[in-house]
Design an enzyme around this catalytic site. Structure first.
Site, PDB file in Angstrom:
ATOM      1  N   CYS A   1     -19.800   0.165  -2.069  1.00 55.11           N
ATOM      2  CA  CYS A   1     -20.003  -0.646  -3.271  1.00 55.11           C
ATOM      3  C   CYS A   1     -21.291  -0.337  -4.021  1.00 55.11           C
ATOM      4  CB  CYS A   1     -19.936  -2.119  -2.914  1.00 55.11           C
ATOM      5  SG  CYS A   1     -18.262  -2.602  -2.459  1.00 55.11           S
TER       6      CYS A   1
ATOM      7  N   ASP B   1       0.865  -1.187   0.000  1.00 48.53           N
ATOM      8  CA  ASP B   1       0.000   0.000   0.000  1.00 48.53           C
ATOM      9  C   ASP B   1       0.895   1.229   0.000  1.00 48.53           C
ATOM     10  OD1 ASP B   1      -3.261   0.171   0.798  1.00 48.53           O
ATOM     11  OD2 ASP B   1      -2.121   2.039   0.839  1.00 48.53           O
TER      12      ASP B   1
ATOM     13  N   GLU C   1     -14.473  -9.449  -6.757  1.00 47.86           N
ATOM     14  CA  GLU C   1     -14.603  -9.827  -5.351  1.00 47.86           C
ATOM     15  C   GLU C   1     -16.048  -9.649  -4.891  1.00 47.86           C
ATOM     16  OE1 GLU C   1     -12.366 -11.252  -3.153  1.00 47.86           O
ATOM     17  OE2 GLU C   1     -14.338 -11.389  -2.226  1.00 47.86           O
TER      18      GLU C   1
HETATM   19  P1  NAD Z   1      -9.948   0.779   0.150  1.00 52.50           P
HETATM   20  O1  NAD Z   1     -10.018   2.230  -0.123  1.00 52.50           O
HETATM   21  O2  NAD Z   1     -10.254   0.262   1.507  1.00 52.50           O
HETATM   22  O3  NAD Z   1      -8.512   0.228  -0.253  1.00 52.50           O
HETATM   23  C1  NAD Z   1      -7.796   0.620  -1.366  1.00 52.50           C
HETATM   24  C2  NAD Z   1      -6.318   0.750  -0.961  1.00 52.50           C
HETATM   25  O4  NAD Z   1      -5.535   0.935  -2.133  1.00 52.50           O
HETATM   26  C3  NAD Z   1      -6.033   1.942  -0.056  1.00 52.50           C
HETATM   27  O5  NAD Z   1      -5.443   1.472   1.139  1.00 52.50           O
HETATM   28  C4  NAD Z   1      -5.074   2.807  -0.872  1.00 52.50           C
HETATM   29  O6  NAD Z   1      -4.114   3.456  -0.072  1.00 52.50           O
HETATM   30  C5  NAD Z   1      -4.443   1.761  -1.786  1.00 52.50           C
HETATM   31  N1  NAD Z   1      -3.832   2.284  -3.009  1.00 52.50           N
HETATM   32  C6  NAD Z   1      -4.342   3.139  -3.916  1.00 52.50           C
HETATM   33  N2  NAD Z   1      -3.474   3.340  -4.927  1.00 52.50           N
HETATM   34  C7  NAD Z   1      -2.392   2.588  -4.650  1.00 52.50           C
HETATM   35  C8  NAD Z   1      -1.150   2.363  -5.307  1.00 52.50           C
HETATM   36  N3  NAD Z   1      -0.863   2.965  -6.469  1.00 52.50           N
HETATM   37  N4  NAD Z   1      -0.270   1.534  -4.745  1.00 52.50           N
HETATM   38  C9  NAD Z   1      -0.546   0.922  -3.575  1.00 52.50           C
HETATM   39  N5  NAD Z   1      -1.693   1.082  -2.914  1.00 52.50           N
HETATM   40  C10 NAD Z   1      -2.611   1.906  -3.435  1.00 52.50           C
HETATM   41  O7  NAD Z   1     -10.937   0.113  -0.906  1.00 52.50           O
HETATM   42  P2  NAD Z   1     -11.685  -1.312  -0.817  1.00 52.50           P
HETATM   43  O8  NAD Z   1     -12.963  -1.182  -0.083  1.00 52.50           O
HETATM   44  O9  NAD Z   1     -10.710  -2.351  -0.403  1.00 52.50           O
HETATM   45  O10 NAD Z   1     -12.062  -1.527  -2.351  1.00 52.50           O
HETATM   46  C11 NAD Z   1     -11.082  -1.866  -3.313  1.00 52.50           C
HETATM   47  C12 NAD Z   1     -11.797  -2.311  -4.569  1.00 52.50           C
HETATM   48  O11 NAD Z   1     -12.542  -3.502  -4.305  1.00 52.50           O
HETATM   49  C13 NAD Z   1     -12.794  -1.303  -5.104  1.00 52.50           C
HETATM   50  O12 NAD Z   1     -12.797  -1.366  -6.498  1.00 52.50           O
HETATM   51  C14 NAD Z   1     -14.105  -1.809  -4.556  1.00 52.50           C
HETATM   52  O13 NAD Z   1     -15.194  -1.417  -5.344  1.00 52.50           O
HETATM   53  C15 NAD Z   1     -13.910  -3.305  -4.616  1.00 52.50           C
HETATM   54  N6  NAD Z   1     -14.735  -4.069  -3.691  1.00 52.50           N
HETATM   55  C16 NAD Z   1     -14.916  -3.613  -2.422  1.00 52.50           C
HETATM   56  C17 NAD Z   1     -15.671  -4.380  -1.534  1.00 52.50           C
HETATM   57  C18 NAD Z   1     -15.906  -3.896  -0.135  1.00 52.50           C
HETATM   58  O14 NAD Z   1     -16.772  -4.472   0.537  1.00 52.50           O
HETATM   59  N7  NAD Z   1     -15.184  -2.907   0.355  1.00 52.50           N
HETATM   60  C19 NAD Z   1     -16.240  -5.598  -1.955  1.00 52.50           C
HETATM   61  C20 NAD Z   1     -16.005  -6.033  -3.256  1.00 52.50           C
HETATM   62  C21 NAD Z   1     -15.245  -5.252  -4.109  1.00 52.50           C
END
Ligand code: NAD
Length: 430
Positions: A261, A31, A152
């Site tokens: 989401c 991250d 996911e």
């Molecule tokens: P989040 O914001 O919690 O996590 C994303 C992470 O990516 C952050 O910690 C950020 O610092 C990091 N990041 C961004 N750019 C980066 C880079 N260049 N290098 C390294 N790290 C980087 O988001 P999330 O809730 O985990 O969601 C992530 C994806 O999964 C989204 O597309 C979301 O729609 C999808 N998703 C989320 C869920 C959910 O329940 N949260 C469920 C299914 C799918």
């Protein structure tokens, strides 16, 4: 055992990384938020998710799971790279894919041997194709790679359980090599695997979330009819949901859906559909009903109190759903802001989301549910945390200035609440 790098250590990336390491793979989670990585290195996790901290600590101790801010290190150490960065909404409703593009570019700059790049972030159809183009354009040498889509479906609050017990695993691939690697990675789960082309996999995710959002808006609309006639939406939902073709889940009438989401995926699906020349108007209505539902909740509170100005509203629950501290697009934000705009004072309690709520909502935060009820002109339920179902309502009634209960999640029995002397309002029931 495979070597895996997960880029983006948020809700999805951290759970995915921890679970893949528990399955025996060697995983490095990356991250670019140094504070998150520092915390994880100390064995603590930046989010609330049942069972996750133990899993992270165990696999870190057993040297299958590590953390770094260096994407270069992650790429060098791994054959498979999962992209799990955020894809937040832009003002026009489209998904902001700049984080995905950045990671694709970084992979190209740093890869020295074959890589399987797996997109786990929720993205519009054709993103995988663009990831492949981006990697190719930025590669210094002709190194082979594959791109795959592996959307996911975990739910926050039960993310670890969901990852180990998925209904199905979707693998969108364009090569036999990518399919075989992904099948092997997920073999320990013994879950059904559905293999598709990359674009179909991308659409499966958007279509699934939009469909679930549609179910919620549908039952909320039905609830509004029930309320007008004296019918009970919970009974209607039970009667509908027992039909196997419909199913019982996502038929709880309430204050509308939120979270990171559903709202954004619905918007992004509408946006990409339009871009492709098809207006998915059904989804416009799903969104409109959801927005209206929050306004109806505010109206219910106003109708109970008559004048909102200078009244104190006690609020139970801030997170967008129980068992998570996630405040992103929580309906509580819109509802509380509307109450404040009418001049009401808000005092609230949430079992875990208050720290994340503090930068978003300028309200009084209370130590427990009873403190949120104390001296309030009415008590409002916005998130159906289990502990709220078990409250001593006699005590709550004594603490309230006036015994008014507006239950946005239908967690109490209306007759019971009335018997205790409350003026009780809920959703789709009288
Ligand atoms: P989040 O914001 O919690 O996590 C994303 C992470 O990516 C952050 O910690 C950020 O610092 C990091 N990041 C961004 N750019 C980066 C880079 N260049 N290098 C390294 N790290 C980087 O988001 P999330 O809730 O985990 O969601 C992530 C994806 O999964 C989204 O597309 C979301 O729609 C999808 N998703 C989320 C869920 C959910 O329940 N949260 C469920 C299914 C799918």
């Amino acid at each position: 055992m495979r070597t895996i790098c997960v880029v983006g250590t948020g809700y999805v990336g951290l759970v995915t990384g921890a679970c893949l390491s528990e399955m025996g793979h060697r995983v490095i989670c990356i991250d670019n938020d140094k504070s998150k990585i520092d915390l994880l290195k100390k064995g603590r996790i930046p989010i609330y998710e049942p069972g996750l901290e133990e899993l992270v600590r165990k696999n870190n101790r057993e040297k299958r799971l590590s953390f770094s801010t260096s994407i270069k290190e992650g790429i060098n150490k791994s054959e498979i790279i999962f992209i799990a960065v955020g894809t937040p909404p832009r003002p026009d409703g489209s998904a902001d894919l700049s984080f995905v593009e950045n990671v694709a570019r970084e992979i190209a700059y740093n890869m020295r041997s074959y890589k399987l790049i797996v997109d786990k972030s929720t993205v519009p159809v054709e993103t995988g194709t663009w990831v492949a183009i981006t990697v190719k354009r930025n590669l210094k040498k002709n190194i082979p790679f594959d791109v795959a889509s592996n959307p996911e479906f975990l739910r926050e609050g039960s993310a670890v359980h969901d990852t180990f017990n998925p209904d199905r695993i979707i693998i969108g691939v364009e090569s036999a090599r990518a399919e075989s690697i992904l099948r092997e990675i997920y073999k320990p789960l013994k879950a059904p695997v559905i293999v598709t082309d990359m674009k179909s996999a991308e659409i499966i995710k958007h279509a699934s979330n939009s469909f679930l959002a549609m179910k919620i808006s549908f039952i909320n609309a039905v609830g509004n009819i029930c309320e007008r006639t004296g019918a009970d939406v919970t009974k209607v939902a039970e009667g509908m949901g027992t039909d196997k073709r419909i199913g019982k889940t996502f038929l709880n009438a309430g204050i509308g859906f939120g979270g990171f989401c559903f709202p954004k995926d619905l918007e992004a699906f509408m946006w990409i559909s339009k871009k492709l020349g098809y207006e998915f108007n059904l989804l416009n209505e799903v969104k409109a009903i959801n927005e209206q539902q929050k306004k109806l909740m505010v109206k219910k509170i106003e109708d109970s109190l008559w004048i909102l100005k200078n009244k104190t509203v006690g609020v139970l629950g801030l997170s967008f759903k129980p068992n998570t501290d996630d405040m992103r697009f929580a309906p509580s934000i819109d509802i509380i802001e509307a109450l404040q705009a009418h001049g009401a004072k808000v005092q609230a309690y949430d079992p875990v989301a208050m720290e994340k709520a503090k930068p978003l909502l300028k309200i009084k935060y209370c130590a427990n549910a009873y403190a949120a009820a104390k001296g309030a002109d009415c008590l409002v339920i916005l998130t159906e945390w289990d502990e709220f179902r078990k409250l001593d309502l006699v005590k709550v009634k004594k603490l309230l200035k006036t015994p008014i209960l507006v239950d946005g999640r239908n967690i109490y029995d209306p007759r019971q609440a009335e018997k205790l002397g409350f003026t009780y309002k809920s959703i789709g029931r009288n």
